[in-house]
Design an enzyme around this catalytic site. Structure first.
Site, PDB file in Angstrom:
ATOM      1  N   CYS A 197      -3.347 -12.790   2.463  1.00 30.58           N
ATOM      2  CA  CYS A 197      -2.196 -13.182   3.293  1.00 30.58           C
ATOM      3  C   CYS A 197      -1.546 -11.955   3.902  1.00 30.58           C
ATOM      4  O   CYS A 197      -1.121 -11.971   5.048  1.00 30.58           O
ATOM      5  CB  CYS A 197      -1.115 -13.882   2.484  1.00 30.58           C
ATOM      6  SG  CYS A 197      -1.711 -14.960   1.221  1.00 30.58           S
ATOM      7  N   ASP A 198      -1.408 -10.899   3.120  1.00 27.48           N
ATOM      8  CA  ASP A 198      -0.526  -9.800   3.514  1.00 27.48           C
ATOM      9  C   ASP A 198      -1.241  -8.485   3.818  1.00 27.48           C
ATOM     10  O   ASP A 198      -0.635  -7.582   4.410  1.00 27.48           O
ATOM     11  CB  ASP A 198       0.486  -9.536   2.383  1.00 27.48           C
ATOM     12  CG  ASP A 198       1.359 -10.750   2.108  1.00 27.48           C
ATOM     13  OD1 ASP A 198       1.593 -11.517   3.059  1.00 27.48           O
ATOM     14  OD2 ASP A 198       1.793 -10.935   0.957  1.00 27.48           O
ATOM     15  N   CYS A 234      -1.055 -11.746  -2.876  1.00 27.53           N
ATOM     16  CA  CYS A 234      -2.098 -12.300  -2.009  1.00 27.53           C
ATOM     17  C   CYS A 234      -2.527 -11.276  -0.967  1.00 27.53           C
ATOM     18  O   CYS A 234      -1.889 -11.129   0.076  1.00 27.53           O
ATOM     19  CB  CYS A 234      -1.607 -13.569  -1.331  1.00 27.53           C
ATOM     20  SG  CYS A 234      -2.849 -14.254  -0.246  1.00 27.53           S
TER      21      CYS A 234
END
Ligand code: NAP
Length: 348
Positions: A172-173, A169
């Protein structure tokens, strides 16, 4: 124990659309939106689903240019908000769309439980659903809208460096310090791979998009975007064979294997992002519903959301490996709520 009329499992566009329709039909739906756990974070199954892990949603009808910034700044977690591009005058992002859908469902009286359903019993009626807290809910109908999650390749080295440079992701990261101004690798050739590569160019010095063929699967417009981006190098005809790294530094690079000759290739990178498709979230059903060989829920009646168990309906990516769009999921959620409403009326 009170008996529910409609329980919705899942909190993506299918789940919230089902909740909006069921609530407006005065069925007082209960949504299990999923648990906020590290296990779910790593698996990509946190509440609000895959759209909450994406950036701009350019193809969801109804969101042309418009400024919703004031409301959205107050609705969205500041930590999530700060990694997104400032949002005004252009469409809507995934997290914004999901927060708005959730709020819309709550406005009509939807009740929300932040937990996973881990076991179901569809062999008796009312159906029995067990949450990870151990709490059991009885219900007349169920709408399964648990979506799908990102796949990994299953390499031991990939597993070893999860959360230390390996991710599925980018949104997200991607903003983490370890990925800033460093070369990164994205694996895959579909819209997700292209979208994630493009997103990561905000942080990375270079993005290597590794694809096993010589042609992207991504839509033409997305593929052109990647091919014209100076920061993206497409590595054609290669697969990831190993993630390399150290205990101290996490990921330091990858070994790639050619799909057309025997020459391996090594690339330095501090991050590896997998974007190679999805698996439906159906493990908790444990044989209680008919599934396809790829574990998607089988819809038994054309143009309906019926499953193999009368009174259990399914909507969204959990039953769709073909369209897989936010808007088709939302439409299916609406259909599932109408199907559940009619089923209850016919059986009362
Ligand atoms: P996808 O379309 O199924 O693409 C998966 C990609 O991963 C393919 O290119 C595939 O290669 C590759 N792949 C699969 N297994 C692999 C393996 N073991 N090793 C190496 N490569 C592997 O999945 P997706 O990109 O996640 O997209 C899913 C759906 O969501 C699509 O319908 C897409 O249009 C949609 N989507 C839309 C947007 C948007 O519109 N903004 C963004 C993201 C996703 P092959 O091509 O060789 O099969």
């Amino acid at each position: 124990m009170g008996r529910e009329k409609v329980v919705i499992i899942g909190s993506g566009p299918a789940g919230w659309s089902a909740a909006i329709y069921a609530a407006r039909a005065e069925l007082s739906p209960l949504v299990f939106e999923g648990a906020i756990t590290e296990e779910n974070r790593v698996a990509g199954t946190l509440p609000l689903g895959q759209l909450n892990l994406t950036t701009e949603v350019e193809n969801y009808a109804g969101f042309p240019a418009g400024d919703l910034t004031g409301y959205l700044d107050s609705a969205i977690d500041p930590d999530v908000r700060q990694i997104m591009a400032p949002h005004s005058k252009h469409g809507i992002s995934g997290p914004e769309l999901m927060e708005l859908m959730r709020q819309q469902a709550k406005n009509f009286g939807t009740r929300v439980v932040t937990d996973d359903i881990v076991e179901v019993d569809f062999k008796q009626h009312p159906f029995r659903l067990t949450a990870s807290s151990g709490e059991v809910t009885e219900t007349e109908t169920v709408i399964v809208a648990t979506g799908a999650r990102a796949n990994y390749l299953g390499l031991p080295s990939e597993e070893a460096y999860k959360n230390r440079g390996v991710s599925a992701c980018a949104v997200c990261d991607g903003a983490l310090p370890r990925f800033r101004n460093k070369p990164l690798v994205v694996v895959g050739g579909g819209d997700s791979a292209v979208e994630e590569s493009t997103y990561l160019t905000k942080f990375a010095s270079k993005v290597y998009l590794v694809h096993r063929r010589d042609q992207l699967r991504a839509s033409k417009i997305m593929a052109e975007r990647a091919q014209s981006n100076d920061k993206i190098d497409i590595v054609w005809n290669h697969v990831l064979s190993e993630v390399t790294g150290t205990d101290n530094d996490g990921v330091t690079g990858v070994v790639l294997k050619s799909t057309v000759n025997d020459e391996p290739k090594e690339v330095e990178a501090t991050g590896v992002f997998l974007a190679i498709g999805h698996t439906p979230n159906t493990a908790f059903l444990k044989g209680q519903l008919e599934l396809t060989d790829k574990q998607y829920i089988v819809l038994t009646t054309p143009f309906r959301t019926n499953t193999s168990v009368p009174g259990v309906f399914a909507a969204g990516d959990v039953a769709d490996d073909y369209y897989r769009q936010a808007i088709t999921s939302a439409g299916a959620g609406c259909m599932a709520a109408l199907d559940a409403e009619r089923w209850i009326a016919a059986h009362e």
